[in-house]
Design a protein around this motif. Structure first.
Motif, PDB file in Angstrom:
ATOM      1  N   GLY A 124       1.006  -1.306   0.451  1.00 46.82           N
ATOM      2  CA  GLY A 124      -0.252   0.136   0.113  1.00 46.82           C
ATOM      3  C   GLY A 124       0.840   1.406   0.107  1.00 46.82           C
ATOM      4  N   PRO A 172      -0.743  10.451  11.641  1.00 43.51           N
ATOM      5  CA  PRO A 172      -0.962  11.873  10.902  1.00 43.51           C
ATOM      6  C   PRO A 172      -0.865  12.899  11.253  1.00 43.51           C
ATOM      7  N   LEU A 209      -5.117  -2.038  10.942  1.00 46.51           N
ATOM      8  CA  LEU A 209      -4.204  -0.612  10.731  1.00 46.51           C
ATOM      9  C   LEU A 209      -4.658  -0.701   9.224  1.00 46.51           C
ATOM     10  N   ARG A 210      -4.526  -2.002   8.358  1.00 54.95           N
ATOM     11  CA  ARG A 210      -3.276  -2.083   6.679  1.00 54.95           C
ATOM     12  C   ARG A 210      -4.279  -1.255   6.105  1.00 54.95           C
ATOM     13  N   GLY A 211      -5.674  -1.017   5.971  1.00 57.93           N
ATOM     14  CA  GLY A 211      -6.040   0.311   5.109  1.00 57.93           C
ATOM     15  C   GLY A 211      -5.978   1.490   4.851  1.00 57.93           C
ATOM     16  N   ASP A 212      -4.534   1.564   6.226  1.00 58.49           N
ATOM     17  CA  ASP A 212      -5.190   2.950   5.562  1.00 58.49           C
ATOM     18  C   ASP A 212      -3.382   3.587   6.184  1.00 58.49           C
ATOM     19  N   TYR A 213      -2.673   2.137   6.560  1.00 54.66           N
ATOM     20  CA  TYR A 213      -0.421   1.548   6.513  1.00 54.66           C
ATOM     21  C   TYR A 213      -0.535   0.679   5.885  1.00 54.66           C
ATOM     22  N   ARG A 214       0.939   1.078   5.672  1.00 54.43           N
ATOM     23  CA  ARG A 214       1.177  -0.196   4.840  1.00 54.43           C
ATOM     24  C   ARG A 214       2.399  -0.872   6.725  1.00 54.43           C
ATOM     25  N   GLY A 240      -0.169   3.809   2.016  1.00 53.04           N
ATOM     26  CA  GLY A 240      -0.217   4.784   3.071  1.00 53.04           C
ATOM     27  C   GLY A 240       1.738   4.741   3.886  1.00 53.04           C
ATOM     28  N   ARG A 249      -3.556   6.172  14.888  1.00 57.46           N
ATOM     29  CA  ARG A 249      -3.648   6.798  14.543  1.00 57.46           C
ATOM     30  C   ARG A 249      -3.759   8.046  14.365  1.00 57.46           C
TER      31      ARG A 249
END
Length: 283
Positions: A18, A276, A43-48, A20, A272
């Protein structure tokens, strides 16, 4: 599971891929990256998420016989791992094992943009508490480590107070714990690697000197601590925050050392909020 060949030997790892921000998550002694499975799922949807199996007892493939598996050697191996995968500006996340902090002491953290220290060894608390003392003693007695790892087949020993019962408040699934302990139980070369590390831990005065050298790290640090932790003193969380120029403390209730097991949702929430903010702060 992919692997990368480092100077010490093969390192297996999970990589969610990903675009991210990159999180590199390290586990503790005699376990493996599955301790992060719930946090990674969140977290995997937004971070590698990159989760290596570090060679401290839960690894399946033994290291080279001449590998430097000392506390310092394993810390420097993190830098080699990041370089080999071409990773920069990573958020390095430690839980239980604190050896990765020596990257800072050695001024080798150029690839680390942010640091998360979660209920991990710190200052002179290596190895921590009664379980740490037990592993240390087992590594000094001929056949001691093999006996200890064999006993970890049994739930009563796993959950005993003063042993793994102090690692997490909630029982870890049997199949996960078996994957943690099987390598050192069945492979003498894995036990050899673990003994090399345990016997390398410096005296307390040296550990304190190394900790003091970390304070030059000026990038964001998140300290995540469990007030009920029986192995990592609560005051160490506050001392770590005071050590760094840009650090904050989050305390997570109803957890022991393995916060990713006991409170994965709260841990992911803290991540999270931290990552950010760090990106915005750094432009």
């Amino acid at each position: 599971m992919p692997e990368v060949e480092l100077s010490a030997g093969p390192i297996e790892y999970e990589d969610t891929g990903g675009e991210g921000p990159v999180l590199v998550l390290l586990h503790g002694l005699t376990i493996n990256g599955t301790v992060w499975r719930h946090v990674v799922a969140d977290l995997r949807g937004d971070y590698r998420c990159v989760v290596p199996t570090w060679p401290i007892g839960g690894h399946r493939k033994p290291m080279n016989p001449d590998a430097d598996l000392s506390l310092r050697g394993l810390a420097l191996l993190i830098d080699e791992f990041l370089e080999k995968l071409g990773l920069t500006d990573v958020t390095l996340v430690l839980n239980d094992w604190g050896g990765g902090q020596l990257l800072l002491s050695e001024d080798r953290a150029d690839r680390v943009g942010r640091l998360v220290l979660s209920a991990c060894e710190a200052f002179d608390n290596y190895p921590p508490g009664l379980p740490g003392a037990a592993i240390g003693l087992a590594c000094k007695i001929p056949g001691g480590l093999k006996t200890t790892m064999s006993l970890l087949r049994f739930k009563a020993f796993q959950r005993a107070p003063g042993a793994w019962g102090w690692m997490s408040k909630r029982a870890v699934p049997s199949e996960i714990m078996d994957s943690w302990f099987r390598p050192a139980r069945t492979d003498p070369q894995i036990r050899r690697d673990l003994v090399k590390y345990v016997k390398s831990v410096p005296p307390k005065d040296v550990l304190l000197e190394l900790a003091d050298r970390m304070k030059s790290f000026d990038r964001p640090v998140l300290v995540v601590w469990a007030p009920e932790d029986k192995l990592m003193p609560r005051e160490h969380g506050r001392r770590l925050v005071d050590l760094f120029p840009d650090a904050r403390l989050v305390e997570i209730e109803d957890s022991y050392t393995l916060i990713p097991e006991d409170q994965p949702a709260e841990f992911a929430k803290a991540m999270r909020e931290f990552v950010p903010t760090a990106h915005r702060t750094r432009g």
